[in-house]
Design a protein around this motif. Structure first.
Motif, PDB file in Angstrom:
ATOM      1  N   PHE A  43       0.820  -1.211   0.000  1.00 17.24           N
ATOM      2  CA  PHE A  43       0.000   0.000   0.000  1.00 17.24           C
ATOM      3  C   PHE A  43       0.858   1.266   0.000  1.00 17.24           C
ATOM      4  CE2 PHE A  43      -2.987  -3.167   1.573  1.00 17.24           C
ATOM      5  CZ  PHE A  43      -4.119  -2.854   0.849  1.00 17.24           C
ATOM      6  N   ALA A  46       2.028   1.676  -3.535  1.00 19.55           N
ATOM      7  CA  ALA A  46       0.918   2.026  -4.418  1.00 19.55           C
ATOM      8  C   ALA A  46       0.525   3.496  -4.280  1.00 19.55           C
ATOM      9  CB  ALA A  46      -0.286   1.135  -4.114  1.00 19.55           C
ATOM     10  N   LEU A  47       0.690   4.038  -3.085  1.00 21.51           N
ATOM     11  CA  LEU A  47       0.239   5.413  -2.820  1.00 21.51           C
ATOM     12  C   LEU A  47       1.385   6.414  -2.778  1.00 21.51           C
ATOM     13  CD1 LEU A  47      -2.347   4.579  -0.012  1.00 21.51           C
ATOM     14  CD2 LEU A  47      -2.870   5.275  -2.363  1.00 21.51           C
ATOM     15  N   LEU A  51      -2.995   9.810  -4.452  1.00 20.66           N
ATOM     16  CA  LEU A  51      -4.235   9.121  -4.788  1.00 20.66           C
ATOM     17  C   LEU A  51      -4.581   9.240  -6.272  1.00 20.66           C
ATOM     18  CD1 LEU A  51      -6.472  10.071  -1.713  1.00 20.66           C
ATOM     19  CD2 LEU A  51      -5.545   7.816  -2.271  1.00 20.66           C
ATOM     20  N   TYR A  54      -2.681   6.678  -8.113  1.00 18.20           N
ATOM     21  CA  TYR A  54      -3.226   5.373  -7.714  1.00 18.20           C
ATOM     22  C   TYR A  54      -4.526   5.081  -8.463  1.00 18.20           C
ATOM     23  CZ  TYR A  54      -5.204   1.782  -4.620  1.00 18.20           C
ATOM     24  OH  TYR A  54      -5.755   0.639  -4.122  1.00 18.20           O
ATOM     25  N   TRP A  55      -5.419   6.058  -8.473  1.00 15.39           N
ATOM     26  CA  TRP A  55      -6.703   5.866  -9.141  1.00 15.39           C
ATOM     27  C   TRP A  55      -6.527   5.726 -10.649  1.00 15.39           C
ATOM     28  CZ3 TRP A  55     -11.298   4.262  -8.094  1.00 15.39           C
ATOM     29  CH2 TRP A  55     -12.358   4.530  -8.953  1.00 15.39           C
ATOM     30  N   VAL A 250       4.349   1.915  -9.539  1.00 16.77           N
ATOM     31  CA  VAL A 250       3.150   2.479  -8.910  1.00 16.77           C
ATOM     32  C   VAL A 250       1.897   1.763  -9.404  1.00 16.77           C
ATOM     33  CG1 VAL A 250       1.713   4.539  -8.708  1.00 16.77           C
ATOM     34  CG2 VAL A 250       4.195   4.732  -8.494  1.00 16.77           C
ATOM     35  N   ALA A 254      -0.483  -0.690  -7.305  1.00 18.29           N
ATOM     36  CA  ALA A 254      -1.878  -0.270  -7.180  1.00 18.29           C
ATOM     37  C   ALA A 254      -2.814  -1.453  -7.441  1.00 18.29           C
ATOM     38  CB  ALA A 254      -2.176   0.878  -8.141  1.00 18.29           C
ATOM     39  N   SER A 257      -2.454  -3.934  -4.684  1.00 19.24           N
ATOM     40  CA  SER A 257      -3.170  -3.540  -3.469  1.00 19.24           C
ATOM     41  C   SER A 257      -4.644  -3.905  -3.551  1.00 19.24           C
ATOM     42  CB  SER A 257      -3.010  -2.035  -3.229  1.00 19.24           C
ATOM     43  OG  SER A 257      -3.737  -1.283  -4.205  1.00 19.24           O
TER      44      SER A 257
END
Length: 285
Positions: A43, A46-47, A51, A54-55, A250, A254, A257
């Motif tokens: 996590f 990923a972050l 955000l 990530y998104w 990343v 992501a 995660s």
């Protein structure tokens, strides 16, 4: 009074207190090093770019295709394994027939066979140069390097989970209730629906949860039969591998995660089922 009784009760263990603390500490340290820290690292990685990044990694077209394919595979594989698991467990636990031990061995086969070997089995059967591959190609039916091959490979590696949860449960329950229902005039379907199924519902749910977790996280067998076609035959684990090999860390973490979240949800559901089974056993006693 309680303290006096405790003097006469047999102790579960005779080890000194420091041994218990040492074992508990070792277990906690082991879980922290090999479970909690890797999950936290996923996590964090990923972050690390925020955000938005990530998104973006999750809604990217290839990632969405991988997510949809993973869910589709689970939606098809789990119900089929559910039906197979109930039928196999009911037959093994309730009937005596020639070859029962062979059937049990075959059910355990995916536990012993490497998933990669399982994938190669399907390639040898359905590949272009396989046993029935040329005929399938003449009929324009594609299984290997296509969605059907992924579903078949997933079904193979996951079909023991439901059956293996139900077989010992049904064997422990015996046949008395079913026999009583038949004596009272119930037919086979009524006996199954009102007697057998309620008695195995928690074991059934437990097996489905484990089967679903394995179906969504399967890598080896799916990797062999998928062809790694981005946007078409990549499930989430395969998509993570491709992103990682491309140094797109990343995006890789992501998607990883998201798989970790699904695993945690599965763990919570598993714990709730175990708690409910424990409560039910206490109520019965």
């Amino acid at each position: 009074m309680t303290n006096a009784l405790n003097l006469y009760l047999p102790q579960a263990t005779t080890e000194p207190r420091w041994v218990r603390y040492l074992l508990i500490s070792f277990t906690l340290i082991f879980l922290t090093l090999f479970l909690l820290l890797p999950l936290i690292a996923i996590f964090v990685q990923a972050l690390q770019e925020g955000l938005t990044a990530y998104w973006t990694a999750l809604v990217e077209p290839d990632a969405l295709a991988a997510i949809k394919l993973t869910l589709l595979t689970a939606i098809i594989a789990v119900p089929l394994n559910l039906v197979f698991g109930i039928a196999a467990a009911w037959a093994i636990a309730k009937f005596d027939f020639t070859g029962k031990s062979i059937l049990i061995t075959l059910i355990d086969l995916p536990f012993a066979v490497s998933p990669v070997i399982a994938g190669f089995i399907f390639v040898l059967l359905f590949g272009l140069h396989g046993v029935i591959g040329p005929w399938l190609n003449a009929q324009d039916i594609k299984i290997i390097f296509a969605v059907p091959g992924i579903i078949l490979a997933t079904i193979f590696v996951t079909f023991p989970f439901v059956a293996r949860e139900l077989i010992p449960l049904l064997q422990a329950q015996g046949n008395e209730e079913e026999e009583a229902a038949l004596v009272l005039g119930a037919n086979g379907w009524q006996t199954f629906w009102y007697i057998t199924l309620p008695n195995m519902k928690w074991g059934l749910l437990y097996g489905v949860i484990l089967c679903n977790a394995r179906a969504m996280g399967e890598f080896g067998a799916v990797s062999v039969v998928s062809g790694h076609i981005r946007g078409l035959t990549n499930t989430m684990p395969l998509h993570v591998e491709i992103l990682y090999n491309e140094y797109n860390f990343v995006a890789a973490f992501a998607v990883a995660s998201l798989l970790a979240v699904l695993a945690l949800v599965t763990l919570v559901l598993k714990t709730l089922v175990e708690w409910r089974v424990h409560q039910q056993m206490q109520d019965q006693t």
